[in-house]
Write a protein that holds these residues in place. Structure first.
Motif, PDB file in Angstrom:
ATOM      1  N   ARG A 264      61.712  45.323  52.204  1.00 58.74           N
ATOM      2  CA  ARG A 264      61.584  45.354  53.565  1.00 58.74           C
ATOM      3  C   ARG A 264      60.831  46.402  54.136  1.00 58.74           C
ATOM      4  O   ARG A 264      60.912  47.480  54.137  1.00 58.74           O
ATOM      5  CB  ARG A 264      62.994  45.542  54.384  1.00 58.74           C
ATOM      6  N   LEU A 265      59.596  45.837  54.779  1.00 55.21           N
ATOM      7  CA  LEU A 265      58.540  46.610  55.180  1.00 55.21           C
ATOM      8  C   LEU A 265      58.683  46.822  56.728  1.00 55.21           C
ATOM      9  O   LEU A 265      58.742  45.718  57.341  1.00 55.21           O
ATOM     10  CB  LEU A 265      57.180  45.953  54.848  1.00 55.21           C
ATOM     11  N   CYS A 266      59.034  47.818  56.982  1.00 51.30           N
ATOM     12  CA  CYS A 266      59.182  48.087  58.688  1.00 51.30           C
ATOM     13  C   CYS A 266      58.244  48.944  59.611  1.00 51.30           C
ATOM     14  O   CYS A 266      57.673  50.037  58.835  1.00 51.30           O
ATOM     15  CB  CYS A 266      60.534  48.890  59.106  1.00 51.30           C
ATOM     16  N   TYR A 267      57.905  48.687  60.594  1.00 52.49           N
ATOM     17  CA  TYR A 267      57.062  49.780  61.406  1.00 52.49           C
ATOM     18  C   TYR A 267      58.286  50.414  62.153  1.00 52.49           C
ATOM     19  O   TYR A 267      59.373  49.919  62.481  1.00 52.49           O
ATOM     20  CB  TYR A 267      56.182  49.137  62.339  1.00 52.49           C
ATOM     21  N   GLY A 268      57.929  51.833  62.447  1.00 52.34           N
ATOM     22  CA  GLY A 268      58.769  52.509  63.574  1.00 52.34           C
ATOM     23  C   GLY A 268      58.436  51.751  64.881  1.00 52.34           C
ATOM     24  O   GLY A 268      57.589  50.822  64.935  1.00 52.34           O
ATOM     25  N   ARG A 269      58.923  52.490  65.864  1.00 49.34           N
ATOM     26  CA  ARG A 269      58.533  52.399  67.323  1.00 49.34           C
ATOM     27  C   ARG A 269      57.808  53.642  67.925  1.00 49.34           C
ATOM     28  O   ARG A 269      58.585  54.480  67.706  1.00 49.34           O
ATOM     29  CB  ARG A 269      59.984  51.949  68.165  1.00 49.34           C
ATOM     30  N   VAL A 270      56.684  53.248  68.334  1.00 47.21           N
ATOM     31  CA  VAL A 270      56.007  54.368  68.672  1.00 47.21           C
ATOM     32  C   VAL A 270      56.673  55.173  69.937  1.00 47.21           C
ATOM     33  O   VAL A 270      57.375  54.694  70.829  1.00 47.21           O
ATOM     34  CB  VAL A 270      54.700  53.836  69.609  1.00 47.21           C
ATOM     35  N   SER A 271      56.663  56.624  69.736  1.00 46.42           N
ATOM     36  CA  SER A 271      57.536  57.514  70.488  1.00 46.42           C
ATOM     37  C   SER A 271      56.983  58.456  71.519  1.00 46.42           C
ATOM     38  O   SER A 271      57.401  59.207  72.300  1.00 46.42           O
ATOM     39  CB  SER A 271      58.302  58.317  69.350  1.00 46.42           C
ATOM     40  N   GLY A 272      55.385  58.373  71.616  1.00 46.52           N
ATOM     41  CA  GLY A 272      54.694  59.200  72.461  1.00 46.52           C
ATOM     42  C   GLY A 272      54.088  58.645  73.340  1.00 46.52           C
ATOM     43  O   GLY A 272      53.642  57.405  73.312  1.00 46.52           O
ATOM     44  N   ARG A 283      58.084  52.691  74.848  1.00 46.85           N
ATOM     45  CA  ARG A 283      58.286  53.860  73.605  1.00 46.85           C
ATOM     46  C   ARG A 283      59.619  53.808  73.306  1.00 46.85           C
ATOM     47  O   ARG A 283      60.728  53.504  73.911  1.00 46.85           O
ATOM     48  CB  ARG A 283      57.861  55.204  74.201  1.00 46.85           C
ATOM     49  N   GLY A 284      60.204  54.436  72.146  1.00 48.19           N
ATOM     50  CA  GLY A 284      61.233  54.465  71.591  1.00 48.19           C
ATOM     51  C   GLY A 284      61.620  55.088  70.209  1.00 48.19           C
ATOM     52  O   GLY A 284      60.492  55.871  69.901  1.00 48.19           O
ATOM     53  N   ALA A 285      62.034  54.384  69.484  1.00 52.08           N
ATOM     54  CA  ALA A 285      62.628  55.098  67.906  1.00 52.08           C
ATOM     55  C   ALA A 285      63.366  53.910  67.082  1.00 52.08           C
ATOM     56  O   ALA A 285      63.797  53.178  67.856  1.00 52.08           O
ATOM     57  CB  ALA A 285      63.376  56.264  67.984  1.00 52.08           C
ATOM     58  N   ARG A 286      62.725  54.010  65.958  1.00 54.67           N
ATOM     59  CA  ARG A 286      63.741  53.083  64.928  1.00 54.67           C
ATOM     60  C   ARG A 286      65.124  53.994  64.649  1.00 54.67           C
ATOM     61  O   ARG A 286      64.731  55.064  63.874  1.00 54.67           O
ATOM     62  CB  ARG A 286      62.751  52.540  63.967  1.00 54.67           C
ATOM     63  N   ILE A 287      66.025  53.276  64.452  1.00 53.02           N
ATOM     64  CA  ILE A 287      67.128  53.751  63.873  1.00 53.02           C
ATOM     65  C   ILE A 287      67.157  53.052  62.476  1.00 53.02           C
ATOM     66  O   ILE A 287      67.196  51.735  62.497  1.00 53.02           O
ATOM     67  CB  ILE A 287      68.269  53.755  64.783  1.00 53.02           C
TER      68      ILE A 287
END
Length: 328
Positions: A264-272, A283-287
């Motif tokens: 499973r290839l995942c991007y994070g969520r841009v945090s800045g 903006r946010g974060a991947r959990i």
């Protein structure tokens, strides 16, 4: 540190909880510029997400700081101290911006390695880059190792002649060889391929392939700025059979996940808030939540406004309309 070992001591020990879960918050592309209003907004969001999620580990997947700023060491420390102040162990990979000006990767790593909750490591001297290492997660009710976390430095190694449309740095072949050696050593030591995750900053070329050939959950508003060269890391992971998921950043307005050859290839969520994003893209974060004894993980996104994204639209390469993907 010898092959297959992990720094699992003191209050920074990584261990599945009694309920059989291990939760990671992935922050990516914070781009701290040194105290601008956008930076303060980023800091507040990261702190809020950690209060809500209370993960077992924070992973920063590169571009913690901008290429411009008054004090890159202090800027980097501002970002990692957010996890430290929350009492949460953290690890990181470097991005292409972290050591662009007035600081080296090794200087940043030397600073961080003195922090009690930092688990990041320089990695073997004979492997290119800084920050190629692994961490082990032990079982909930025994010291037996139950999962592996790999960290790869996607580096800043491309000459200008190799840079085309943002496709620049690549993961050198010696890093693929390092991963293969580590994977083989762990399999011999524990008698099986342990479920593993891999973190890096710049997505592998297969991130583009999975979007073009497989159903994916989430959004792709940016081009996939993967390297133009492929050093075979993904093929090696398929062959070794341990990695079940990979996590990258770099492309600020992408957050999709897709499965290619069982990984499973995942991007994070841009945090800045310093980097550009698609209009309306929060903006946010991947959990990420691993489950002990299982070769799978749940993943979702937490946004700045506190909301959770557990289901996202399905993209199909043939442009058919999809339903929604859940977090499992």
């Amino acid at each position: 540190m010898t092959t297959g070992e992990s720094r699992l001591t003191g209050e920074a020990e990584l261990k599945f909880r009694d309920n059989g879960t291990f939760t990671i918050v992935q922050f990516t592309d914070v781009h701290n510029g040194g105290g601008t209003p956008e930076d303060l907004r980023s800091f507040a969001m990261l702190e809020a997400i950690l209060r809500e999620e209370r993960p077992d580990l924070v992973v920063y997947t590169g571009d913690q700081i901008r290429s411009r700023g008054p004090d890159p060491l202090a800027q980097f420390r501002q970002i990692t101290s957010i996890a430290e102040k929350a009492g949460i162990p953290y690890a990181f990979t470097f991005g292409n911006h972290d050591s662009r000006r007035n600081v080296t990767r090794q200087e940043l790593m030397d600073m961080e390695s003195r922090r009690p909750l930092c688990l990041a490591q320089s990695g073997p001297e004979h492997v290119s880059g800084v920050g190629n290492y692994l961490l082990l997660v032990s079982a909930s009710r025994s010291p037996e190792v139950a999962a592996v976390l790999y960290f790869i430095d996607s580096d800043r190694n491309a000459p200008e002649s190799e840079v085309h449309d943002g496709r620049s740095e690549w993961i050198d072949r010696d890093k693929t060889d390092w991963y293969v050696r580590e994977s083989d050593t762990l399999k011999r030591k524990f008698g099986r391929a342990l479920p593993a995750l891999l973190f890096c900053h710049i997505p592998m070329p297969e991130y583009e392939e999975v979007w073009n050939t497989q159903p994916c959950c989430g959004y792709k508003f940016d081009a996939v700025r993967c390297p133009g060269r492929n050093a075979g890391l993904f093929a090696a992971m398929v062959e070794k059979g341990d990695v079940i998921g990979t996590f990258a950043g770099h492309d600020h307005s992408n957050d999709y996940c897709g499965v290619l050859n069982g990984i499973r290839l995942c991007y994070g969520r841009v945090s800045g808030f310093n980097g550009k994003v698609q209009e309306g893209f929060q903006r946010g974060a991947r959990i990420i939540r691993l489950r002990e004894g299982e070769r799978r993980f749940d993943t979702w996104i937490r946004l700045e406004d506190g909301s959770l994204v557990t289901r996202q639209p399905v993209h199909k390469p043939e442009r058919q309309q999809g339903s929604l993907c859940g977090k499992a």
